[in-house]
Design an enzyme around this catalytic site. Sequence first.
Site, PDB file in Angstrom:
ATOM      1  N   ASP A   1       0.841  -1.197   0.000  1.00 45.29           N
ATOM      2  CA  ASP A   1       0.000   0.000   0.000  1.00 45.29           C
ATOM      3  C   ASP A   1       0.874   1.244   0.000  1.00 45.29           C
ATOM      4  O   ASP A   1       1.833   1.336   0.769  1.00 45.29           O
ATOM      5  CB  ASP A   1      -0.891  -0.008   1.239  1.00 45.29           C
ATOM      6  CG  ASP A   1      -2.016   1.001   1.171  1.00 45.29           C
ATOM      7  OD1 ASP A   1      -2.202   1.613   0.105  1.00 45.29           O
ATOM      8  OD2 ASP A   1      -2.719   1.171   2.182  1.00 45.29           O
TER       9      ASP A   1
ATOM     10  N   HIS B   1      -8.783  -0.817  -8.594  1.00 50.38           N
ATOM     11  CA  HIS B   1      -8.470   0.264  -7.653  1.00 50.38           C
ATOM     12  C   HIS B   1      -7.406   1.199  -8.218  1.00 50.38           C
ATOM     13  O   HIS B   1      -7.524   2.425  -8.114  1.00 50.38           O
ATOM     14  CB  HIS B   1      -7.995  -0.356  -6.334  1.00 50.38           C
ATOM     15  CG  HIS B   1      -7.785   0.624  -5.232  1.00 50.38           C
ATOM     16  ND1 HIS B   1      -8.800   1.404  -4.722  1.00 50.38           N
ATOM     17  CD2 HIS B   1      -6.665   0.963  -4.535  1.00 50.38           C
ATOM     18  CE1 HIS B   1      -8.320   2.175  -3.754  1.00 50.38           C
ATOM     19  NE2 HIS B   1      -7.033   1.937  -3.626  1.00 50.38           N
TER      20      HIS B   1
END
Length: 347
Positions: free
Chosen positions: A149, A222
């Site tokens: 991330d 995403h």
Amino acid sequence: MAAPQPVPQLLLGPPAKAALFLTLTVAPGREDDVRDGLGELSGLSRSVAFRARDDALACVAGLSSDAWDRLVGGPRPRGLHPFTPLHGPRHHAPATPGDLLLHLRARRADLCFELARLVLDRLGDAVAVVDEVHGFTYFDERDLLGFVDGSENPTGSAAADAVLVAGEDPGFRGGSYVVVQKYLHDLTAWHALPTEEQERVIGRAKADNLELPDDVKPPDSHVALNTVEDENGEQLQIVRQNMPFGRLGAGEFGTYFIGYARTPDITERMLRNMFLGDPPGTTDRILDFSTAVTGGLFFVPSATLLDDLPAPGTAPAAEDAPEPPPADAERPGDSLGIGSLKGAPAP
């Protein structure tokens, strides 16, 4: 002689191993107490950081639109407005209560805890904690879905350019805007997907973190929906400092999204893409497994300003303050449009 440049809060720094996110509301009539307490925040931070100088303790404080009006005199940051909830065809991004955000991070969880304890002791019953999240680093910077991330964060001077207000709002140089959301993951449903399908949801390979080729990466992934550009094709950047969190006994597993930017328009555009779709209806597939349960937008004043916030009715109007918009003008973030980037420089 030119006035000294304001010193930013410690938005940028070495990677943290732990973080503590506190969202607070201010009790009616206690605004003066809270403003005074915020002025002591830097001193409290130094007193704890001094005991572990190599562990990079930092505390960043932000104020919501309503809190700014209640606590601070003089002009407002021109991009500050309430977080706008999004109601998409399948998923929703709620706006939840919060006057103040405290983002504490360090290489050790005890430092975050100690500083948070001291700050809350100082503020006392002038504030109430409405959300508290203890984040941690998970293996090699992965979230609880198993993917790395924040790998697209800008670094160095590019990061400062992405997050710090400059000449576009001269009275608030060195400040920043931060959007936060708490996402809860359905790990049972997520783990039922084969790795290849998880990669299509995210838009990256799970093992090596490489972005999927454009002809393979789905438009509702995403990564695809969170890559935004200006009219010249230049990618618009924010700095994410997301953290995993969880409570095993409660079966709660999540990601705390926190994104800093010099204008809220960029982050809001990413959220619009995720929840409403780009094109409309092409919503982020990660939302099938991750549910937003909080949402807030805060302005992070420079450390120089935070140390001495002017009380309402005491600050002279800034000569370089922007003209207020007409009463009937659409505020950035109103309606489903969430403002226009107009060439301005999630999770």
